[in-house]
Structures are given as C-alpha cells and as structure tokens.
Design a protein around this motif. Structure first.
Motif, PDB file in Angstrom:
ATOM      1  N   GLY A 174      73.502  86.557 -27.466  1.00 24.88           N
ATOM      2  CA  GLY A 174      72.228  86.548 -28.157  1.00 24.88           C
ATOM      3  C   GLY A 174      72.341  87.269 -29.491  1.00 24.88           C
ATOM      4  O   GLY A 174      72.879  88.375 -29.553  1.00 24.88           O
TER       5      GLY A 174
ATOM      6  N   GLN B 145      69.822  88.316 -32.651  1.00 22.19           N
ATOM      7  CA  GLN B 145      68.424  88.365 -33.058  1.00 22.19           C
ATOM      8  C   GLN B 145      68.238  89.394 -34.168  1.00 22.19           C
ATOM      9  O   GLN B 145      68.959  90.386 -34.247  1.00 22.19           O
ATOM     10  CB  GLN B 145      67.528  88.731 -31.866  1.00 22.19           C
TER      11      GLN B 145
ATOM     12  N   ALA C 246      70.566  82.074 -28.857  1.00 22.26           N
ATOM     13  CA  ALA C 246      71.509  82.414 -27.795  1.00 22.26           C
ATOM     14  C   ALA C 246      72.306  81.163 -27.473  1.00 22.26           C
ATOM     15  O   ALA C 246      71.753  80.057 -27.443  1.00 22.26           O
ATOM     16  CB  ALA C 246      70.784  82.923 -26.554  1.00 22.26           C
ATOM     17  N   SER C 247      73.602  81.312 -27.243  1.00 22.84           N
ATOM     18  CA  SER C 247      74.453  80.173 -26.917  1.00 22.84           C
ATOM     19  C   SER C 247      75.756  80.681 -26.317  1.00 22.84           C
ATOM     20  O   SER C 247      76.078  81.872 -26.396  1.00 22.84           O
ATOM     21  CB  SER C 247      74.746  79.333 -28.164  1.00 22.84           C
TER      22      SER C 247
ATOM     23  N   ALA D 211      77.228  81.692 -31.749  1.00 28.04           N
ATOM     24  CA  ALA D 211      75.858  82.187 -31.881  1.00 28.04           C
ATOM     25  C   ALA D 211      75.560  82.678 -33.292  1.00 28.04           C
ATOM     26  O   ALA D 211      74.469  82.452 -33.821  1.00 28.04           O
ATOM     27  CB  ALA D 211      75.593  83.296 -30.864  1.00 28.04           C
TER      28      ALA D 211
ATOM     29  N   SER E  74      71.015  92.491 -31.035  1.00 25.13           N
ATOM     30  CA  SER E  74      71.887  91.497 -30.427  1.00 25.13           C
ATOM     31  C   SER E  74      72.476  92.015 -29.113  1.00 25.13           C
ATOM     32  O   SER E  74      72.484  93.223 -28.853  1.00 25.13           O
ATOM     33  CB  SER E  74      73.021  91.124 -31.387  1.00 25.13           C
TER      34      SER E  74
ATOM     35  N   ILE F 119      73.985  88.113 -22.658  1.00 20.89           N
ATOM     36  CA  ILE F 119      72.993  87.751 -21.644  1.00 20.89           C
ATOM     37  C   ILE F 119      73.719  87.045 -20.507  1.00 20.89           C
ATOM     38  O   ILE F 119      74.420  86.044 -20.741  1.00 20.89           O
ATOM     39  CB  ILE F 119      71.921  86.813 -22.229  1.00 20.89           C
TER      40      ILE F 119
ATOM     41  N   TYR G 197      66.523  82.545 -21.054  1.00 25.32           N
ATOM     42  CA  TYR G 197      67.346  83.759 -21.076  1.00 25.32           C
ATOM     43  C   TYR G 197      66.496  85.030 -21.025  1.00 25.32           C
ATOM     44  O   TYR G 197      66.926  86.080 -21.507  1.00 25.32           O
ATOM     45  CB  TYR G 197      68.275  83.770 -22.300  1.00 25.32           C
TER      46      TYR G 197
END
Length: 371
Positions: free
Chosen positions: A164, A166, A207-208, A212, A232, A235, A268
C-alpha cells in the motif's frame, strides 16, 4: 494476566474489553506513541457503531461520506449511495481505544519491541529488544502484517501481501462527501482510492501485488495536488487455512488484526473485522478457553465473510476489460444500486445473494473466473 503485543485497533480493543472485566492486561508497543506511524486509509463502515457505543467522536472523526464512485479501467464509473461511512484520524482513533483500555486498568509499555516467545513447562517466556523479559500464559499478537509473535509461535505460514502506498494530498477542491475507488483490468490486485478529509485535503493511495509506487504516481498525476505526508505499508491477504492461535502446555498465543491476516481482500481494510475478532477473543479468554475455541469463534464470526472477500478478489484479478464494462452496466441499475445502498460491505454474503436475486447476469463473473 494477559500480555498484548501491538497497540493497534484490535490489540487496544481487546485490552479494553478484558480490562473492563477485571483482567490484568499489559500492552507493549514498539513505538513511543500509539498510532504512529500511520499505515491505513482510515475509512470504516457504519458497522463501527455496533462495536463502540461511545461519545467523543470529535476526538478522532475527520469526515463522514455517503457515496462512492467506482471507476473501471476505461474511465467509466458507477455511483453508489452508501450508508454513512466514517473517515477517522487513525492515530487519534488508536489513542482513543488505548485510553479506554487504560481507564479500565490496562498498563501500556512503550518502546518495547517484541523479539520472541518461548513455550516453557507452565508459562511463556516473552522477550523484548530492550532486554525486558516477562512470563505469562496468555499472549495476544496484534503486531501487524509481519507479526513477530506469529513467527515465534509457528503461526506465520505462507503469507501473501500487497503493498500500500498512500499520501495526504492538498487539492484545489474535491467533493468531501464522496470516496472514489479505481480498479484495473490487470491481475495485479490493484485498487486505488481518493478519500476526502475535507474539500481540499484527501488521502490518495493504491495497493497492489507489485508496481505500487508506479501506480501511485499515475493516480497522483490523474488527481493532481501536492503531497503533505506519506503513509505506506504492507497489507496481508487473508489466509483461510492458516491457524491463528496455538495452545501448548497450558499457555496460549492468539493473533488479531493484520497479524492474523484478518483483512478484506476486496478493499484491503481490516479494522472492523479485526475488532469483531477481538470481541470473540475476549469472550474466549474470559471463559478460560483454548486456541481451538478461539479458532471456531472468530471464524464463525468473520471467517466466511473474509473468505468471500478473498474469492471476489481472485475473481477480479481475472477480469478482462469487457468484464469491467459488463460489471459497470449491471451495477448501474436502480434495482442493484438499491441493494448496494442497503448493505454494508462487511457482510458480502448478504449482499451477493440479494444482488444475484435481482440481477442473475452477475453469475457470469463467477463462471468466467472459475473456468
């Protein structure tokens, strides 16, 4: 006495539930302040009200939203009206739960990084990086996706993670009542989001399974804005076959939250199911129960729903662009939107049955994903 490793939502909530029943609880936090660093989007469904009937929302409530737009890879979107969702300041939310636990007698120990737990004849030896060692028979691991408690107890298993990325971003203007979600046609577990704190600050993230940071830059370019703060972290994906507790020689280790992979694989998010599991764990401990009883209790409460979230994620990872177009077409019908508005995403089993009843063509996604 019960020892809790990690002062996140699940650990704090379990500590509060046990302490208010007179159990001696010690909570150990790696950092010097609860809730930092932030590694969460902080959006929760209205089901939160079923867990904590408390005053003082102004302490941690940042915003409320009542709608979402879901964008497919072709840019087309579906608008879904939601029950009220809460956007919280995660640090203040965690601190609020910790305060509740402390008010009922729980003791908090900061700068205590857990390193190991060893089963002895009649107790656990619990060690920390600062040299502290304690002994007890009940240990709760709520220490995040890379849980050292899980590793030391042989409960880590073969886990899979998404990354993730962010940031809090300042924007010229956004609608503060709507959350935007982005999905993609690749099999990368991708989801992106723009979660508004107000009309000029949002939490933008992705998220991937991989790439990412690249996906984040693409989304940031699409939305614009200036980065104020990075948030970040890893997850975990839910692991339905992995045991999340163990009892040996009269001592037990229990996992909660991200440490137990209690995470919804579609979005997630894991705060609310983690708190549900904490309620089940508190009841098991109060009854003097074992790992087997905890496994049955939390799986009955949230296991089926987490499994469905995982299956939906696997289906979505196989979607083609044509599948996304059909999904948008089927979703943008009043009869379907009414169901989505009525039900929280915490319980996809209730949601999916009613959607299939009103729009049977959704079945094609299940068949196309399986075959």
């Amino acid at each position: 006495m019960v020892r809790v490793i990690g002062a996140g939502p699940s650990g704090n909530y379990a500590a509060y539930l046990l302490a208010r029943k007179g159990v001696d609880v010690d909570v150990y936090e790696d950092h010097d302040i609860v809730g930092k660093p932030i590694q969460c989007t902080g959006i929760m469904t209205s089901y939160l009200n079923n867990l904590i009937h408390i005053d003082g929302w102004e302490d941690f409530l940042v915003n409320t939203i009542d709608g979402t737009r879901v964008f497919g890879p072709d840019g087309e979107s579906a608008y879904v009206k939601l029950k009220k969702n809460y956007i919280v300041d995660r640090a203040l939310f965690d601190q609020h739960l910790a305060k509740l636990a402390q008010e009922h007698g729980a003791d908090y120990h900061y700068k205590h990084r857990f390193t190991n737990a060893q089963f002895r004849k009649d107790h656990l030896d619990i060690s920390f990086a600062n040299g502290t060692t304690v002994q007890d028979t009940t240990l709760i691991g709520s220490d995040g996706p890379g849980s050292l408690v899980a590793k030391s107890a042989g409960l880590f298993g073969e886990r899979r993670f998404v990354v993730g990325v962010q940031a809090r971003v300042s924007l010229k203007h956004i609608d503060p009542t709507i959350v935007d979600f982005y999905v993609d046609k690749n099999a990368d577990g991708y989801i992106g989001w723009v979660v508004p704190e107000n009309d000029h600050i949002a939490r933008i993230g992705v998220a991937s399974y991989q790439h990412a940071h690249d996906y984040f830059q693409e989304l940031l370019k699409k939305t614009g804005g200036n980065i104020l703060e990075w948030q970040s972290g890893a997850i975990p994906l839910y692991q339905p076959r992995q045991a999340m507790s163990v009892t040996r020689q009269g001592s037990s280790v229990f996992l909660l939250g991200d440490a137990a992979t209690i995470v919804k694989a579609t979005t997630y998010g894991g705060i609310i199911p983690g708190m549900m599991a904490a309620e089940e764990l508190a009841q098991v401990i109060l009854r003097g129960g074992s790992a087997k009883q905890y496994e049955r209790a939390w799986r009955k409460r949230v296991g089926k729903e987490l499994w469905l979230h995982l299956m939906i994620r696997k289906y979505m990872d196989k979607f083609s662009l044509a599948d996304y177009k059909r999904l948008n077409q089927y979703t943008n019908q009043e009869k379907v939107l009414e169901v989505l508005e009525e039900h929280d995403r915490e319980y996809p089993s209730r949601l999916l049955f009613k959607i299939l009843w009103r729009e049977p063509r959704f079945l094609r996604f299940i068949f196309s994903a399986l075959f």
